[in-house]
Design a protein around this motif. Structure first.
Motif, PDB file in Angstrom:
ATOM      1  N   TRP A   1      41.541  36.221  71.733  1.00 45.12           N
ATOM      2  CA  TRP A   1      40.349  36.332  72.575  1.00 45.12           C
ATOM      3  C   TRP A   1      40.745  36.387  74.019  1.00 45.12           C
ATOM      4  CZ3 TRP A   1      36.979  31.536  70.800  1.00 45.12           C
ATOM      5  CH2 TRP A   1      36.773  31.577  69.519  1.00 45.12           C
TER       6      TRP A   1
ATOM      7  N   ARG B   1      37.962  38.819  70.014  1.00 37.15           N
ATOM      8  CA  ARG B   1      36.637  38.563  70.533  1.00 37.15           C
ATOM      9  C   ARG B   1      36.890  38.483  72.171  1.00 37.15           C
ATOM     10  NH1 ARG B   1      32.525  35.712  68.017  1.00 37.15           N
ATOM     11  NH2 ARG B   1      33.800  35.280  66.130  1.00 37.15           N
TER      12      ARG B   1
ATOM     13  N   LEU C   1      41.180  43.150  71.271  1.00 39.39           N
ATOM     14  CA  LEU C   1      41.061  41.798  70.967  1.00 39.39           C
ATOM     15  C   LEU C   1      40.346  41.514  69.578  1.00 39.39           C
ATOM     16  CD1 LEU C   1      39.272  40.799  74.280  1.00 39.39           C
ATOM     17  CD2 LEU C   1      41.649  40.319  73.869  1.00 39.39           C
TER      18      LEU C   1
ATOM     19  N   TRP D   1      31.788  38.832  70.433  1.00 38.17           N
ATOM     20  CA  TRP D   1      31.741  38.123  71.613  1.00 38.17           C
ATOM     21  C   TRP D   1      31.438  36.766  71.490  1.00 38.17           C
ATOM     22  CZ3 TRP D   1      27.086  36.610  74.048  1.00 38.17           C
ATOM     23  CH2 TRP D   1      25.835  37.148  73.157  1.00 38.17           C
TER      24      TRP D   1
ATOM     25  N   LEU E   1      34.970  36.383  75.391  1.00 39.90           N
ATOM     26  CA  LEU E   1      34.337  35.298  75.798  1.00 39.90           C
ATOM     27  C   LEU E   1      33.875  35.244  77.150  1.00 39.90           C
ATOM     28  CD1 LEU E   1      33.695  32.401  74.420  1.00 39.90           C
ATOM     29  CD2 LEU E   1      35.517  31.631  75.766  1.00 39.90           C
TER      30      LEU E   1
ATOM     31  N   GLN F   1      43.418  32.218  73.213  1.00 38.24           N
ATOM     32  CA  GLN F   1      42.588  32.734  74.165  1.00 38.24           C
ATOM     33  C   GLN F   1      43.148  32.813  75.560  1.00 38.24           C
ATOM     34  OE1 GLN F   1      38.840  30.189  74.138  1.00 38.24           O
ATOM     35  NE2 GLN F   1      38.729  30.516  76.521  1.00 38.24           N
TER      36      GLN F   1
END
Ligand SMILES: O=C(O)c1ccccc1NCC(=O)[C@H](O)[C@H](O)COP(=O)(O)O
Length: 213
Positions: free
Chosen positions: A105, A128, A126, A160, A130, A83
């Protein structure tokens, strides 16, 4: 509505990882960012990662990390997900994703409809997005909620999740308003900065799963 995935972030002990897994978290986050009260060194993160049980994904959080250092961290920790929580561009995210083969992410601070529209530029780069509160003293883990009404009915271009100031008392309402497929919390399940609380983790997971369509 299906139960949302649940990420408990900023874990720094095997016990808190076990609590999150037992409570039903789908993801646990390890923060590698020295200014954070939740920071874990690479060797510690590698040890913690080994405590993550099968079926739960380990997420490594990094902020504007140099590519070589990131490659070394990933090789040592072997996370399921990386992330990015700094100013990493769509191109940088896409390049890392292609080179590593990992799930990637990106956290984006959202304050206005324009921020939400700009975030969609990460589609294709990506796995996801966030959505979090905009960065303050720290890029994340601030316990500040974003305006959920911005997300109500929004047509996202990419999978998301919702982060920012979520806790056991507000997560059900946040899911109801936004229909978030994943919810993420850090300070909302702590008794003090960086200190996770087993009962708060349990209560958060129960509240996130209590939502009915
Ligand atoms: O948690 C931190 O200290 C942190 C520091 C630097 C970058 C990211 C960080 N956390 C990332 C997360 O995914 C948090 O769970 C997210 O920002 C929500 O935090 P909170 O508002 O405290 O629930």
């Amino acid at each position: 509505m299906a139960n949302p995935l649940i990420k408990i972030c900023g874990l720094s002990t095997p016990e808190s990882i076990a609590s999150a897994a037992a409570a039903g978290a789908s993801h646990v986050g390890l923060v590698h960012y020295a200014p954070s009260p939740r920071h874990v060194e690479i060797a510690q993160a590698a040890q913690l990662r080994r405590a993550v049980p099968p079926g739960v994904k380990a997420v490594l959080l990094v902020v504007n990390m140099a590519p070589d250092a990131l490659a070394q961290a990933v090789a040592a920790i072997r996370p399921d997900v990386v992330q990015f929580h700094g100013q990493e561009s769509p191109q940088e995210c896409a390049a890392f994703r292609a080179a590593s083969g990992l799930e990637v992410w990106k956290a984006k601070g959202i304050k206005t409809p324009a921020d939400l529209a700009e975030a969609q530029a990460y589609a294709g780069a990506l796995d996801r997005l966030l959505y979090d509160a905009p960065a303050g003293k720290l890029p994340g883990g601030q316990g500040i909620a974003l305006d959920w009404s911005l997300l109500a009915g929004y047509r996202h271009r990419i999978p998301w999740g919702l982060a920012g100031g979520l806790n056991a008392d507000n997560v059900a309402e946040a899911i109801r308003q936004t229909k978030a497929p994943l919810v993420d919390t850090s300070s909302g399940v702590e008794s003090a900065p960086g200190i996770k609380d087993v009962d708060r983790i349990k209560a958060f997971c129960q509240a996130a799963r209590a939502i009915q369509s």
